[in-house]
Design a protein around this motif. Sequence first.
Motif, PDB file in Angstrom:
ATOM      1  N   PHE A  29     -11.357   5.272   2.877  1.00 39.85           N
ATOM      2  CA  PHE A  29     -11.796   3.965   3.347  1.00 39.85           C
ATOM      3  C   PHE A  29     -13.285   3.923   3.589  1.00 39.85           C
ATOM      4  O   PHE A  29     -13.908   4.921   3.929  1.00 39.85           O
ATOM      5  CB  PHE A  29     -11.078   3.607   4.651  1.00 39.85           C
ATOM      6  CG  PHE A  29      -9.616   3.399   4.490  1.00 39.85           C
ATOM      7  CD1 PHE A  29      -8.740   4.476   4.598  1.00 39.85           C
ATOM      8  CD2 PHE A  29      -9.100   2.149   4.225  1.00 39.85           C
ATOM      9  CE1 PHE A  29      -7.376   4.288   4.442  1.00 39.85           C
ATOM     10  CE2 PHE A  29      -7.743   1.961   4.082  1.00 39.85           C
ATOM     11  CZ  PHE A  29      -6.875   3.030   4.188  1.00 39.85           C
ATOM     12  N   ALA A  53       0.761   4.292  -2.863  1.00 42.91           N
ATOM     13  CA  ALA A  53       0.457   5.663  -2.450  1.00 42.91           C
ATOM     14  C   ALA A  53       1.516   6.610  -2.987  1.00 42.91           C
ATOM     15  O   ALA A  53       1.212   7.662  -3.548  1.00 42.91           O
ATOM     16  CB  ALA A  53       0.375   5.748  -0.929  1.00 42.91           C
ATOM     17  N   ARG A  84      -7.002  14.395   3.641  1.00 39.98           N
ATOM     18  CA  ARG A  84      -5.767  13.675   3.948  1.00 39.98           C
ATOM     19  C   ARG A  84      -5.243  12.936   2.723  1.00 39.98           C
ATOM     20  O   ARG A  84      -4.056  12.931   2.442  1.00 39.98           O
ATOM     21  CB  ARG A  84      -6.047  12.694   5.083  1.00 39.98           C
ATOM     22  CG  ARG A  84      -4.842  12.250   5.838  1.00 39.98           C
ATOM     23  CD  ARG A  84      -5.247  11.390   7.002  1.00 39.98           C
ATOM     24  NE  ARG A  84      -5.993  10.202   6.564  1.00 39.98           N
ATOM     25  CZ  ARG A  84      -6.547   9.342   7.390  1.00 39.98           C
ATOM     26  NH1 ARG A  84      -6.483   9.553   8.686  1.00 39.98           N
ATOM     27  NH2 ARG A  84      -7.190   8.299   6.946  1.00 39.98           N
ATOM     28  N   ALA A  85      -6.185  12.308   2.010  1.00 36.04           N
ATOM     29  CA  ALA A  85      -5.777  11.584   0.799  1.00 36.04           C
ATOM     30  C   ALA A  85      -5.261  12.552  -0.253  1.00 36.04           C
ATOM     31  O   ALA A  85      -4.318  12.244  -0.984  1.00 36.04           O
ATOM     32  CB  ALA A  85      -6.943  10.770   0.258  1.00 36.04           C
ATOM     33  N   ARG A 102      -6.398   6.963  -1.480  1.00 30.90           N
ATOM     34  CA  ARG A 102      -7.663   6.285  -1.240  1.00 30.90           C
ATOM     35  C   ARG A 102      -8.324   6.771   0.032  1.00 30.90           C
ATOM     36  O   ARG A 102      -7.671   7.270   0.945  1.00 30.90           O
ATOM     37  CB  ARG A 102      -7.472   4.782  -1.174  1.00 30.90           C
ATOM     38  CG  ARG A 102      -6.851   4.301   0.114  1.00 30.90           C
ATOM     39  CD  ARG A 102      -6.961   2.808   0.262  1.00 30.90           C
ATOM     40  NE  ARG A 102      -8.334   2.356   0.428  1.00 30.90           N
ATOM     41  CZ  ARG A 102      -8.703   1.094   0.524  1.00 30.90           C
ATOM     42  NH1 ARG A 102      -7.791   0.149   0.450  1.00 30.90           N
ATOM     43  NH2 ARG A 102      -9.961   0.751   0.677  1.00 30.90           N
ATOM     44  N   ALA A 151       0.802  -1.228   0.000  1.00 35.70           N
ATOM     45  CA  ALA A 151       0.000   0.000   0.000  1.00 35.70           C
ATOM     46  C   ALA A 151       0.832   1.274   0.000  1.00 35.70           C
ATOM     47  O   ALA A 151       0.511   2.247  -0.691  1.00 35.70           O
ATOM     48  CB  ALA A 151      -0.943  -0.018   1.200  1.00 35.70           C
ATOM     49  N   ALA A 176      -0.464   3.576   5.908  1.00 30.79           N
ATOM     50  CA  ALA A 176       0.069   3.008   4.665  1.00 30.79           C
ATOM     51  C   ALA A 176      -0.529   3.708   3.455  1.00 30.79           C
ATOM     52  O   ALA A 176       0.153   3.935   2.454  1.00 30.79           O
ATOM     53  CB  ALA A 176      -0.228   1.514   4.609  1.00 30.79           C
ATOM     54  N   SER A 177      -1.801   4.083   3.541  1.00 28.56           N
ATOM     55  CA  SER A 177      -2.449   4.733   2.403  1.00 28.56           C
ATOM     56  C   SER A 177      -1.854   6.114   2.144  1.00 28.56           C
ATOM     57  O   SER A 177      -2.103   6.720   1.108  1.00 28.56           O
ATOM     58  CB  SER A 177      -3.958   4.880   2.632  1.00 28.56           C
ATOM     59  OG  SER A 177      -4.233   5.966   3.490  1.00 28.56           O
ATOM     60  N   LEU A 178      -1.069   6.613   3.122  1.00 30.87           N
ATOM     61  CA  LEU A 178      -0.461   7.925   2.938  1.00 30.87           C
ATOM     62  C   LEU A 178       1.011   7.797   2.602  1.00 30.87           C
ATOM     63  O   LEU A 178       1.770   8.755   2.736  1.00 30.87           O
ATOM     64  CB  LEU A 178      -0.646   8.758   4.211  1.00 30.87           C
ATOM     65  CG  LEU A 178      -2.101   8.964   4.617  1.00 30.87           C
ATOM     66  CD1 LEU A 178      -2.181   9.635   5.976  1.00 30.87           C
ATOM     67  CD2 LEU A 178      -2.831   9.802   3.577  1.00 30.87           C
ATOM     68  N   GLY A 179       1.425   6.624   2.221  1.00 31.96           N
ATOM     69  CA  GLY A 179       2.800   6.449   1.765  1.00 31.96           C
ATOM     70  C   GLY A 179       3.791   6.063   2.838  1.00 31.96           C
ATOM     71  O   GLY A 179       4.985   6.051   2.599  1.00 31.96           O
ATOM     72  N   ILE A 180       3.301   5.741   4.047  1.00 27.05           N
ATOM     73  CA  ILE A 180       4.222   5.420   5.128  1.00 27.05           C
ATOM     74  C   ILE A 180       4.524   3.923   5.136  1.00 27.05           C
ATOM     75  O   ILE A 180       3.601   3.106   5.127  1.00 27.05           O
ATOM     76  CB  ILE A 180       3.613   5.824   6.486  1.00 27.05           C
ATOM     77  CG1 ILE A 180       3.396   7.330   6.513  1.00 27.05           C
ATOM     78  CG2 ILE A 180       4.517   5.410   7.637  1.00 27.05           C
ATOM     79  CD1 ILE A 180       2.660   7.807   7.738  1.00 27.05           C
TER      80      ILE A 180
END
Lengths: 285, 242, 342
Positions: B83, B75, B148-149, B81, B71, C216-220
């Motif tokens: 949720f 990103a 945030r996304a 994304r 993921a 994780a969805s923010l690239g971390i």
Amino acid sequence: MALAAEITASGILMGSIFALVALGLTLIFGVMNVVNFAHGEFLMIGMYSAFLISTFLSIEPLVSLPLVAVVGFLLGIISYYLLIRYLLRGPMIAQLFGTFGLMLFLRYLVMFILGPNPRVLYQGVLIGKSVSLSWFTFDISKLAAAGFSILLFVLVSWMIERTKLGRALRATSIDAEAAGYMGIDTEKMNALAWGIGGATAGIAGGLLANFYYITPTVGMLFIMIAFATVALGGFGSIRGAFIAGLIVGLIMMVAGYYLSQIKLAFVYLAYFLVVVLRPRGLFGW
Amino acid sequence: MFLEVKNLYKEFGGVVANAGISFGLEKGEIVGLIGPNGAGKTTLFNCIAGYYKPTSGKVLFKDKDITGWPAHRTARAGIGRTFQIIRMMERLTVEENVMVGAFCRINDREAARRDAQEILELVNLEEEANAHPTELPIATQKRIELARALAIEPELLTLDEIASGLNPLETIQIIDTLRGIHKEKNLTLLLTEHVMEFIMRISERIIVMAAGRKIAEGSPEEVARKEEVIKAYLGEKYAKGK
Amino acid sequence: MVGKMKAVVGILKDTFSFNDLPLSERIAFAAFLVFVFFFPWIVHASYPRVVMIRFLLFAMYGLGWNLIGGYGGQVDLGQAKNVGFGAFATALMITWWGVPFWITVPVGIIVAVAESFAVAYPMFRLRGHYFAIATLCVALVWQKLFLFWDWTGGARGVEIPIKSAPNFTYMQFGTIGYHYFIFALFMAEFLFMNWFRKSKMSYELQAVRDNEAAAASLGINVTWTKVKTYLITAAMGAVGGSFYAVYHLYIDPRCVMQLDLSILIAMTAMVGGAGSIWGPILGAAILIPLDMYLGALLGGKGFYGIDFIIYALIIMVIAAREPRGIWGIIERARRRGYVLRG
């Protein structure tokens, strides 16, 4: 050959006791997802109970077992209602620390009241006697302890699988909310899980008291073994606890034969490996 | 093609959640993914964004094979994304939540903060910057997740049921917000949704899934009339009846 | 070039600036610093001075643990192994080869970090209780090994030859000297934490703590973030261990790598408030004097373990009522006050 057989037999004997200890731990985890760090102290209190009851009432340690079971049961239930119930509302870290605090509390309370010196049971039907079978000799106390452990294990498993109460417990483990909707008092189920956990750990302690040193810190040793057992068997699985108990018992006896001082390190290592390689354990969910 | 999914299969121990899904998105499109419950929409999203590894098939993004990428890598590659169930960082403030996104491209804290503030303005949340997300209503939290996304500067935004739980007024507001950012940031949007008024209105193209397969594709009007689609939602009786 | 200089200035500013904190906190901390700095001049009795040194040491341990346990949200119950690595690295290198203290410190850090890196990836596949128990196991295995190995002194331990104080090569002093020594180390770690809490890594770490999937969805990279943090905590623990070695001049696996130490370190941060910069200091301020005074008072009379009983009660109450610790209680009261006022 005879040696191998003796080690194996020892392993199975000790393993049965480990299985009993693990039973309570896995039950509590299954029902409410809490790891009871104080489980070893329940065992320790069981040991002391057996010691005190049989010494002060001058009765046979074996006969004191039912009383020990009651003490353990009450201990579990009281722990639930005074502490655990509140921990359930908080984050997992709080639960971890809460049971940890309980562990320290029980351990040092006993140390405070009864002193740190080890106690030993000297008199009893089981103590100090052995029986010989072909090449090897068994301590009667260990044999009896293993026998009782297996018996108790079967009893509790039966209760959980076949009785209405047991079904209610299982329902709560699977989905507490749904169980609530079906009229099951989940609070009582939680308390019951703790009661059974306390009782089984207490009885295991009472059995161990026949041949093991009784100190306030003995809980630490057994909780780590119990963790390894439950992890191997699978958190929440009763069948797993039994088989894993036997395996851990064997590991300890084999390792103990070769490298006695660090045989515990093998147990810890076993936990680590199991949990990293196969987190679900053998039968866990 | 901007995003291409080729023959994607995802199995969970015997249960086939996605069976041979293939479709594509062009840059700048707004595409909606619909289907009855259990159709496998979220699974598909998770396979694209990297939360699941597809059992087989390919996912191509900007001509790069991103199949099975975790993921955080997708990103960074430009896929953002939101949720289905809101995932807030509860101990951080709204602004800090968005800053975490900004940190994907920026290293300096003050620059990340400025970035976060700009984005919050874009979704009309400047006033809530110092509040804690869990104190705010769901509709607001959804906008926070969106902000945030956006902070990671995505080129493709996959929105998982962003309108669920919103009342009609909030739904209209979020459509406007999405249309706005779509234009301003030149984003490509892939949405999945149950709320029909929302998704049929905002999407340029619709893909329909049922029982793990793609069963129809086309403009919203075309798709609504198709027999297979009606059958999937309402059952055979109604399909024939049409 | 200008960019690099700007970055350095930025780091320095972050390390030394407390402007983002409320005035009340800044004043309280300043008062605390003054108190600690002048303490040996105000108090001459030796026992309180020893307590103060132990307090500063545990505040330092707690600050280090706070990284992985507080900001990271991963309960580590094995920090004692890192303390042990530092202590043994220092003690052994001094006794075997006469290596100066400040050279042994990086060695201790390297050992702790290397070991931690080796176990980190497997361990961080675990969450919650499983992770905590795993850290426990790793630390216990190391303790058993050190007890078993002869070359590290086994159960006999290592004794560092006493040099006449003050000795700056081997950092041996009188009590006052040690006081300023540990105070300096504490301040260094505190300033590091001050920088850390404002850094990008802190935001990423807290994001991971609060919601891994979202992070994780923010690239971390979730796992790497946790591992990095774990390594820093290990390094900080090792530094504490090195200090301990030259302070006590005798170490053995039973005292320096023991489970009780791991627990105490974790508790210091948890009770005070994990995840805030003040938490470990508050926690140490309560638990250490409690242990040293109550324990000494009653332990001397033959009442074993009463300090742990009180610790245990404190932990249980905090776990049940306010898991965010004492600092959490203060913050909650403050917010309620703010809401009432506002």
